[in-house]
Motif scaffolding. Sequence first.
Motif, PDB file in Angstrom:
ATOM      1  N   THR A 105      59.265  82.778  58.264  1.00 19.99           N
ATOM      2  CA  THR A 105      60.559  82.236  57.880  1.00 19.99           C
ATOM      3  C   THR A 105      61.385  81.787  59.089  1.00 19.99           C
ATOM      4  O   THR A 105      62.325  81.026  58.940  1.00 19.99           O
ATOM      5  N   SER A 106      61.046  82.242  60.271  1.00 19.72           N
ATOM      6  CA  SER A 106      61.801  81.883  61.471  1.00 19.72           C
ATOM      7  C   SER A 106      61.265  80.576  62.054  1.00 19.72           C
ATOM      8  O   SER A 106      60.064  80.373  62.158  1.00 19.72           O
ATOM      9  N   THR A 107      62.172  79.683  62.435  1.00 17.25           N
ATOM     10  CA  THR A 107      61.752  78.405  63.015  1.00 17.25           C
ATOM     11  C   THR A 107      61.218  78.561  64.428  1.00 17.25           C
ATOM     12  O   THR A 107      60.659  77.619  64.977  1.00 17.25           O
ATOM     13  N   ASN A 108      61.372  79.723  65.027  1.00 13.75           N
ATOM     14  CA  ASN A 108      60.813  79.980  66.356  1.00 13.75           C
ATOM     15  C   ASN A 108      59.340  80.341  66.292  1.00 13.75           C
ATOM     16  O   ASN A 108      58.676  80.411  67.314  1.00 13.75           O
ATOM     17  N   SER A 109      58.836  80.577  65.098  1.00 14.28           N
ATOM     18  CA  SER A 109      57.466  81.037  64.922  1.00 14.28           C
ATOM     19  C   SER A 109      56.496  79.864  64.814  1.00 14.28           C
ATOM     20  O   SER A 109      56.799  78.838  64.210  1.00 14.28           O
ATOM     21  N   LEU A 110      55.322  80.027  65.399  1.00 17.56           N
ATOM     22  CA  LEU A 110      54.256  79.026  65.270  1.00 17.56           C
ATOM     23  C   LEU A 110      53.789  78.928  63.822  1.00 17.56           C
ATOM     24  O   LEU A 110      53.428  77.856  63.346  1.00 17.56           O
ATOM     25  N   CYS A 111      53.833  80.034  63.113  1.00 19.07           N
ATOM     26  CA  CYS A 111      53.405  80.074  61.713  1.00 19.07           C
ATOM     27  C   CYS A 111      54.252  79.136  60.856  1.00 19.07           C
ATOM     28  O   CYS A 111      53.739  78.469  59.963  1.00 19.07           O
ATOM     29  N   PHE A 112      55.552  79.064  61.127  1.00 11.01           N
ATOM     30  CA  PHE A 112      56.446  78.204  60.356  1.00 11.01           C
ATOM     31  C   PHE A 112      55.992  76.753  60.433  1.00 11.01           C
ATOM     32  O   PHE A 112      55.912  76.058  59.426  1.00 11.01           O
ATOM     33  N   TYR A 113      55.669  76.290  61.625  1.00  8.58           N
ATOM     34  CA  TYR A 113      55.268  74.901  61.800  1.00  8.58           C
ATOM     35  C   TYR A 113      53.852  74.645  61.302  1.00  8.58           C
ATOM     36  O   TYR A 113      53.543  73.548  60.853  1.00  8.58           O
ATOM     37  N   SER A 114      52.989  75.642  61.351  1.00 11.21           N
ATOM     38  CA  SER A 114      51.646  75.442  60.819  1.00 11.21           C
ATOM     39  C   SER A 114      51.669  75.394  59.292  1.00 11.21           C
ATOM     40  O   SER A 114      50.767  74.846  58.677  1.00 11.21           O
ATOM     41  N   LEU A 115      52.694  75.951  58.667  1.00 13.52           N
ATOM     42  CA  LEU A 115      52.863  75.798  57.228  1.00 13.52           C
ATOM     43  C   LEU A 115      53.642  74.536  56.880  1.00 13.52           C
ATOM     44  O   LEU A 115      53.427  73.938  55.828  1.00 13.52           O
ATOM     45  N   LEU A 116      54.535  74.121  57.748  1.00 13.49           N
ATOM     46  CA  LEU A 116      55.363  72.947  57.482  1.00 13.49           C
ATOM     47  C   LEU A 116      54.575  71.648  57.600  1.00 13.49           C
ATOM     48  O   LEU A 116      54.779  70.720  56.809  1.00 13.49           O
ATOM     49  N   LEU A 117      53.663  71.561  58.549  1.00 12.70           N
ATOM     50  CA  LEU A 117      52.923  70.323  58.785  1.00 12.70           C
ATOM     51  C   LEU A 117      52.082  69.870  57.595  1.00 12.70           C
ATOM     52  O   LEU A 117      52.140  68.695  57.219  1.00 12.70           O
ATOM     53  N   PRO A 118      51.300  70.739  56.945  1.00  9.09           N
ATOM     54  CA  PRO A 118      50.527  70.256  55.798  1.00  9.09           C
ATOM     55  C   PRO A 118      51.393  69.795  54.632  1.00  9.09           C
ATOM     56  O   PRO A 118      50.954  69.020  53.803  1.00  9.09           O
ATOM     57  N   VAL A 119      52.630  70.259  54.552  1.00 11.72           N
ATOM     58  CA  VAL A 119      53.520  69.821  53.486  1.00 11.72           C
ATOM     59  C   VAL A 119      54.194  68.502  53.853  1.00 11.72           C
ATOM     60  O   VAL A 119      54.366  67.616  53.019  1.00 11.72           O
ATOM     61  N   THR A 120      54.561  68.345  55.110  1.00 16.04           N
ATOM     62  CA  THR A 120      55.314  67.180  55.548  1.00 16.04           C
ATOM     63  C   THR A 120      54.477  65.903  55.547  1.00 16.04           C
ATOM     64  O   THR A 120      54.958  64.850  55.126  1.00 16.04           O
ATOM     65  N   ILE A 121      53.240  65.976  55.989  1.00 18.13           N
ATOM     66  CA  ILE A 121      52.411  64.775  56.119  1.00 18.13           C
ATOM     67  C   ILE A 121      52.146  64.099  54.772  1.00 18.13           C
ATOM     68  O   ILE A 121      52.361  62.895  54.657  1.00 18.13           O
ATOM     69  N   PRO A 122      51.723  64.803  53.709  1.00 18.05           N
ATOM     70  CA  PRO A 122      51.524  64.099  52.432  1.00 18.05           C
ATOM     71  C   PRO A 122      52.816  63.515  51.870  1.00 18.05           C
ATOM     72  O   PRO A 122      52.799  62.434  51.273  1.00 18.05           O
ATOM     73  N   VAL A 123      53.934  64.205  52.073  1.00 20.45           N
ATOM     74  CA  VAL A 123      55.211  63.676  51.597  1.00 20.45           C
ATOM     75  C   VAL A 123      55.560  62.395  52.346  1.00 20.45           C
ATOM     76  O   VAL A 123      55.987  61.399  51.749  1.00 20.45           O
ATOM     77  N   TYR A 124      55.353  62.383  53.658  1.00 17.42           N
ATOM     78  CA  TYR A 124      55.606  61.177  54.451  1.00 17.42           C
ATOM     79  C   TYR A 124      54.712  60.029  53.989  1.00 17.42           C
ATOM     80  O   TYR A 124      55.181  58.902  53.813  1.00 17.42           O
ATOM     81  N   VAL A 125      53.431  60.307  53.792  1.00 18.96           N
ATOM     82  CA  VAL A 125      52.494  59.256  53.357  1.00 18.96           C
ATOM     83  C   VAL A 125      52.897  58.737  51.985  1.00 18.96           C
ATOM     84  O   VAL A 125      52.885  57.526  51.745  1.00 18.96           O
ATOM     85  N   PHE A 126      53.271  59.626  51.060  1.00 18.95           N
ATOM     86  CA  PHE A 126      53.684  59.196  49.724  1.00 18.95           C
ATOM     87  C   PHE A 126      54.876  58.246  49.798  1.00 18.95           C
ATOM     88  O   PHE A 126      54.868  57.175  49.188  1.00 18.95           O
ATOM     89  N   PHE A 127      55.910  58.622  50.538  1.00 21.09           N
ATOM     90  CA  PHE A 127      57.099  57.777  50.599  1.00 21.09           C
ATOM     91  C   PHE A 127      56.854  56.500  51.390  1.00 21.09           C
ATOM     92  O   PHE A 127      57.454  55.461  51.110  1.00 21.09           O
ATOM     93  N   HIS A 128      55.974  56.548  52.367  1.00 20.77           N
ATOM     94  CA  HIS A 128      55.610  55.333  53.092  1.00 20.77           C
ATOM     95  C   HIS A 128      54.908  54.353  52.148  1.00 20.77           C
ATOM     96  O   HIS A 128      55.219  53.162  52.129  1.00 20.77           O
ATOM     97  N   LEU A 129      53.965  54.845  51.344  1.00 19.37           N
ATOM     98  CA  LEU A 129      53.281  53.982  50.374  1.00 19.37           C
ATOM     99  C   LEU A 129      54.232  53.506  49.289  1.00 19.37           C
ATOM    100  O   LEU A 129      54.130  52.368  48.821  1.00 19.37           O
ATOM    101  N   TRP A 130      55.168  54.359  48.882  1.00 20.38           N
ATOM    102  CA  TRP A 130      56.161  53.968  47.881  1.00 20.38           C
ATOM    103  C   TRP A 130      57.015  52.808  48.397  1.00 20.38           C
ATOM    104  O   TRP A 130      57.285  51.844  47.683  1.00 20.38           O
ATOM    105  N   THR A 131      57.432  52.894  49.647  1.00 22.14           N
ATOM    106  CA  THR A 131      58.229  51.823  50.252  1.00 22.14           C
ATOM    107  C   THR A 131      57.409  50.549  50.370  1.00 22.14           C
ATOM    108  O   THR A 131      57.892  49.452  50.062  1.00 22.14           O
ATOM    109  N   TRP A 132      56.158  50.663  50.790  1.00 22.35           N
ATOM    110  CA  TRP A 132      55.284  49.500  50.921  1.00 22.35           C
ATOM    111  C   TRP A 132      55.074  48.835  49.567  1.00 22.35           C
ATOM    112  O   TRP A 132      55.123  47.620  49.455  1.00 22.35           O
TER     113      TRP A 132
END
Length: 71
Positions: A35-62
């Motif tokens: 739960t802490s943003t100082n933790s490596l675990c936080f970012y290793s959980l955040l990255l798999p969620v962020t990338i598909p969302v970014y790709v979805f909205f990028h394709l939606w815009t395109w």
Amino acid sequence: MLPSLPTLTVLVPLLSLAGLFYSASVDERFPQGCTSTNSLCFYSLLLPVTIPVYVFFHLWTWMGIKLFRHN
């Protein structure tokens, strides 16, 4: 030169999973430590969620631009 999209599609989740397993093996309070943003675990959980969302909205815009041009 950047790797191709299929390579990145496979590589990014694998690296995130490796970071998650590393965090689970190193951090003794693993689930609570994510739960802490100082933790490596936080970012290793955040990255798999962020990338598909970014790709979805990028394709939606395109797709919106394509539909706007052709109508």
